[in-house]
Design a protein around this motif. Structure first.
Motif, PDB file in Angstrom:
ATOM      1  N   LEU A 129     -10.876  -0.304  -6.189  1.00 41.67           N
ATOM      2  CA  LEU A 129     -11.530   0.999  -6.299  1.00 41.67           C
ATOM      3  C   LEU A 129     -11.937   1.533  -4.928  1.00 41.67           C
ATOM      4  CD1 LEU A 129     -13.849   0.616  -9.428  1.00 41.67           C
ATOM      5  CD2 LEU A 129     -11.776   1.994  -9.229  1.00 41.67           C
ATOM      6  N   GLY A 130     -12.558   0.672  -4.118  1.00 44.26           N
ATOM      7  CA  GLY A 130     -13.023   1.088  -2.803  1.00 44.26           C
ATOM      8  C   GLY A 130     -11.884   1.521  -1.901  1.00 44.26           C
ATOM      9  N   CYS A 131     -10.795   0.771  -1.934  1.00 46.45           N
ATOM     10  CA  CYS A 131      -9.641   1.110  -1.096  1.00 46.45           C
ATOM     11  C   CYS A 131      -8.983   2.411  -1.559  1.00 46.45           C
ATOM     12  CB  CYS A 131      -8.629  -0.030  -1.114  1.00 46.45           C
ATOM     13  SG  CYS A 131      -9.170  -1.510  -0.220  1.00 46.45           S
ATOM     14  N   LEU A 132      -8.882   2.598  -2.870  1.00 49.29           N
ATOM     15  CA  LEU A 132      -8.328   3.846  -3.391  1.00 49.29           C
ATOM     16  C   LEU A 132      -9.193   5.031  -2.973  1.00 49.29           C
ATOM     17  CD1 LEU A 132      -7.264   2.818  -7.017  1.00 49.29           C
ATOM     18  CD2 LEU A 132      -5.738   3.403  -5.118  1.00 49.29           C
ATOM     19  N   ALA A 133     -10.529   4.827  -2.991  1.00 50.83           N
ATOM     20  CA  ALA A 133     -11.447   5.901  -2.602  1.00 50.83           C
ATOM     21  C   ALA A 133     -11.282   6.281  -1.142  1.00 50.83           C
ATOM     22  CB  ALA A 133     -12.893   5.481  -2.877  1.00 50.83           C
ATOM     23  N   MET A 134     -10.824   5.339  -0.318  1.00 53.34           N
ATOM     24  CA  MET A 134     -10.629   5.624   1.099  1.00 53.34           C
ATOM     25  C   MET A 134      -9.219   6.114   1.399  1.00 53.34           C
ATOM     26  SD  MET A 134     -12.845   2.689   3.065  1.00 53.34           S
ATOM     27  CE  MET A 134     -11.775   1.379   2.530  1.00 53.34           C
ATOM     28  N   GLY A 135      -8.397   6.266   0.356  1.00 46.18           N
ATOM     29  CA  GLY A 135      -7.086   6.870   0.549  1.00 46.18           C
ATOM     30  C   GLY A 135      -5.922   5.910   0.683  1.00 46.18           C
ATOM     31  N   LEU A 136      -6.142   4.614   0.495  1.00 46.18           N
ATOM     32  CA  LEU A 136      -5.040   3.667   0.581  1.00 46.18           C
ATOM     33  C   LEU A 136      -4.179   3.744  -0.674  1.00 46.18           C
ATOM     34  CD1 LEU A 136      -6.691   0.432   2.046  1.00 46.18           C
ATOM     35  CD2 LEU A 136      -5.440   2.205   3.251  1.00 46.18           C
ATOM     36  N   THR A 137      -2.899   3.517  -0.503  1.00 47.93           N
ATOM     37  CA  THR A 137      -1.990   3.474  -1.642  1.00 47.93           C
ATOM     38  C   THR A 137      -2.033   2.084  -2.271  1.00 47.93           C
ATOM     39  OG1 THR A 137      -0.096   2.724  -0.324  1.00 47.93           O
ATOM     40  CG2 THR A 137      -0.475   5.116  -0.474  1.00 47.93           C
ATOM     41  N   ARG A 138      -1.457   1.959  -3.472  1.00 47.05           N
ATOM     42  CA  ARG A 138      -1.404   0.654  -4.146  1.00 47.05           C
ATOM     43  C   ARG A 138      -0.670  -0.370  -3.282  1.00 47.05           C
ATOM     44  NH1 ARG A 138      -4.285  -0.569  -8.965  1.00 47.05           N
ATOM     45  NH2 ARG A 138      -4.670   1.391 -10.075  1.00 47.05           N
ATOM     46  N   ALA A 139       0.420   0.079  -2.652  1.00 48.59           N
ATOM     47  CA  ALA A 139       1.205  -0.827  -1.804  1.00 48.59           C
ATOM     48  C   ALA A 139       0.386  -1.296  -0.607  1.00 48.59           C
ATOM     49  CB  ALA A 139       2.477  -0.126  -1.334  1.00 48.59           C
ATOM     50  N   GLN A 140      -0.375  -0.393   0.003  1.00 45.16           N
ATOM     51  CA  GLN A 140      -1.212  -0.764   1.145  1.00 45.16           C
ATOM     52  C   GLN A 140      -2.317  -1.721   0.723  1.00 45.16           C
ATOM     53  OE1 GLN A 140      -2.236   3.284   2.279  1.00 45.16           O
ATOM     54  NE2 GLN A 140      -1.018   3.124   4.157  1.00 45.16           N
ATOM     55  N   ILE A 141      -2.893  -1.486  -0.447  1.00 37.66           N
ATOM     56  CA  ILE A 141      -3.951  -2.370  -0.949  1.00 37.66           C
ATOM     57  C   ILE A 141      -3.404  -3.775  -1.173  1.00 37.66           C
ATOM     58  CG2 ILE A 141      -5.543  -2.811  -2.859  1.00 37.66           C
ATOM     59  CD1 ILE A 141      -5.722   0.237  -3.237  1.00 37.66           C
ATOM     60  N   GLU A 142      -2.229  -3.846  -1.775  1.00 37.88           N
ATOM     61  CA  GLU A 142      -1.606  -5.146  -2.038  1.00 37.88           C
ATOM     62  C   GLU A 142      -1.303  -5.872  -0.733  1.00 37.88           C
ATOM     63  OE1 GLU A 142       2.345  -6.994  -4.305  1.00 37.88           O
ATOM     64  OE2 GLU A 142       1.738  -4.899  -4.632  1.00 37.88           O
ATOM     65  N   ASP A 143      -0.866  -5.113   0.265  1.00 34.94           N
ATOM     66  CA  ASP A 143      -0.521  -5.706   1.556  1.00 34.94           C
ATOM     67  C   ASP A 143      -1.751  -6.249   2.279  1.00 34.94           C
ATOM     68  OD1 ASP A 143       1.407  -6.191   3.757  1.00 34.94           O
ATOM     69  OD2 ASP A 143       0.182  -4.692   4.796  1.00 34.94           O
ATOM     70  N   ARG A 144      -2.908  -5.614   2.080  1.00 35.01           N
ATOM     71  CA  ARG A 144      -4.119  -6.006   2.806  1.00 35.01           C
ATOM     72  C   ARG A 144      -5.106  -6.791   1.949  1.00 35.01           C
ATOM     73  NH1 ARG A 144      -5.011  -0.312   6.196  1.00 35.01           N
ATOM     74  NH2 ARG A 144      -2.796   0.165   6.336  1.00 35.01           N
ATOM     75  N   HIS A 145      -4.752  -7.034   0.717  1.00 37.64           N
ATOM     76  CA  HIS A 145      -5.682  -7.660  -0.236  1.00 37.64           C
ATOM     77  C   HIS A 145      -6.169  -9.020   0.242  1.00 37.64           C
ATOM     78  CE1 HIS A 145      -6.980  -9.576  -4.050  1.00 37.64           C
ATOM     79  NE2 HIS A 145      -7.385  -8.350  -4.326  1.00 37.64           N
ATOM     80  N   GLU A 146      -5.252  -9.857   0.714  1.00 35.69           N
ATOM     81  CA  GLU A 146      -5.614 -11.204   1.145  1.00 35.69           C
ATOM     82  C   GLU A 146      -6.563 -11.164   2.340  1.00 35.69           C
ATOM     83  OE1 GLU A 146      -3.476 -15.344   2.691  1.00 35.69           O
ATOM     84  OE2 GLU A 146      -2.268 -13.740   1.774  1.00 35.69           O
ATOM     85  N   ALA A 147      -6.311 -10.253   3.289  1.00 39.34           N
ATOM     86  CA  ALA A 147      -7.173 -10.139   4.471  1.00 39.34           C
ATOM     87  C   ALA A 147      -8.575  -9.678   4.085  1.00 39.34           C
ATOM     88  CB  ALA A 147      -6.557  -9.168   5.474  1.00 39.34           C
ATOM     89  N   ILE A 148      -8.667  -8.761   3.114  1.00 43.76           N
ATOM     90  CA  ILE A 148      -9.972  -8.287   2.648  1.00 43.76           C
ATOM     91  C   ILE A 148     -10.751  -9.432   2.021  1.00 43.76           C
ATOM     92  CG2 ILE A 148     -11.150  -6.753   1.017  1.00 43.76           C
ATOM     93  CD1 ILE A 148      -8.797  -4.810   1.338  1.00 43.76           C
TER      94      ILE A 148
END
Length: 296
Positions: A126-145
């Motif tokens: 939810l937070g990443c979507l609110a900041m404008g990230l796409t689903r693909a970007q969220i998936e790519d950065r999920h582990e680092a978060i």
């Protein structure tokens, strides 16, 4: 200080504050007679006949923040720190002067998009979507978060079960996931163990290496000392110091010690010394094509 990328040459402004000030008009019963007449005060409030007073939350202030800097912002409660951060990120407009930024500043505060009854893992999305990230970007950065937040299995629990420190970790991990050019962190990193502070410092160093500019507001002087390359000290709306971290924290500790000991004369003397030694900043425009009025 870490070197900046080719995109931003050294000493390229990220934020320019040009004689900005903030004055609020608020209602007050101070000048009204019959202070004990509660009903009268209530009726005046309903009728809109209350007295008003002007409060200078932030007096005229100028400074330039550069790419690659991590700037700590210190001061007592009510000094104007959060007002300054809100001006920088465009939440409020100054009543005087102007604020410019090379890109839209991101404030660590995705709480409005987070849902307490959902798990931390769902709130990351939810937070990443609110900041404008796409689903693909969220998936790519999920582990680092997840790694930066360091919540372990608690990431699957509802956020309402988190302590303030755990919530702060998660908010920071989400906000730092987008590689912001200008990141503002207001009172969010005062808690956490040494391991989390180490991960936080590493992430902030990465942002600076990518020519990011970070503002960190905190009452934890240890956090400021560990993470910041420069410190701004604000007191009662006045800018008292802008410069070296160790020097700023040394004088600030003396100032607060005198106040805690009840010696307001000595504290006032330190305050005057800071104001008298504060150098006038030369406000320079941003690079051509990158000048932007915050909040406009």
């Amino acid at each position: 200080m870490a070197e900046t990328t080719d995109l931003f040459p050294p000493q390229t402004p990220a934020v320019v504050i040009d004689r900005a000030s903030m004055t609020y008009t608020v209602n007050s019963d101070e000048k009204r007679p019959s202070p004990g007449n509660v009903l009268g005060r209530v009726m005046r409030k309903i009728a809109g006949k209350e007295s008003t007073v002007q409060i200078e939350a932030l007096k005229e202030l100028s400074l330039v923040a550069y790419h690659g800097e991590a700037i700590g912002v210190i001061g007592l409660n009510g000094s104007g720190k959060s007002t300054l951060m809100n001006l920088i990120c465009g939440k409020i407009q100054p009543t005087g002067g102007a604020v410019y930024a090379s890109s839209t500043p991101i404030m660590l505060g995705v709480s409005a998009a987070l849902v307490p009854d959902l798990s931390g893992a769902h709130n990351v999305i939810l937070g990443c979507l609110a900041m404008g990230l796409t689903r693909a970007q969220i998936e790519d950065r999920h582990e680092a978060i997840m790694e930066l937040a360091g919540l372990g299995s608690s990431i699957n629990l509802p956020m309402r079960s988190y302590s303030s420190g755990m919530s702060s970790r998660l908010r920071f991990a989400i906000a730092a996931a987008i590689d912001p050019e200008i990141l503002i962190i207001d009172e969010a990193l005062n808690t956490g163990d040494d391991e989390f502070r180490g991960r936080t410092k590493q992430r902030m160093d990465q942002l600076r290496e990518q020519a990011g500019c970070v503002f960190l507001v905190s009452h934890s002087l240890k956090t400021i000392q560990d993470l910041c390359t420069r410190v701004i000290w604000i007191d009662k709306g006045d800018l008292l110091f802008d410069g070296d971290t160790e020097t700023a924290l040394g004088w600030y500790r003396k100032y607060t010690k005198e106040l805690a000991g009840g010696d307001r004369f000595a504290a006032a003397k330190i305050r005057r010394r800071m104001q008298n030694t504060l150098e006038t900043v030369s406000v320079e425009p941003l690079q051509p094509g990158r000048r932007k009025s915050v909040g406009a």
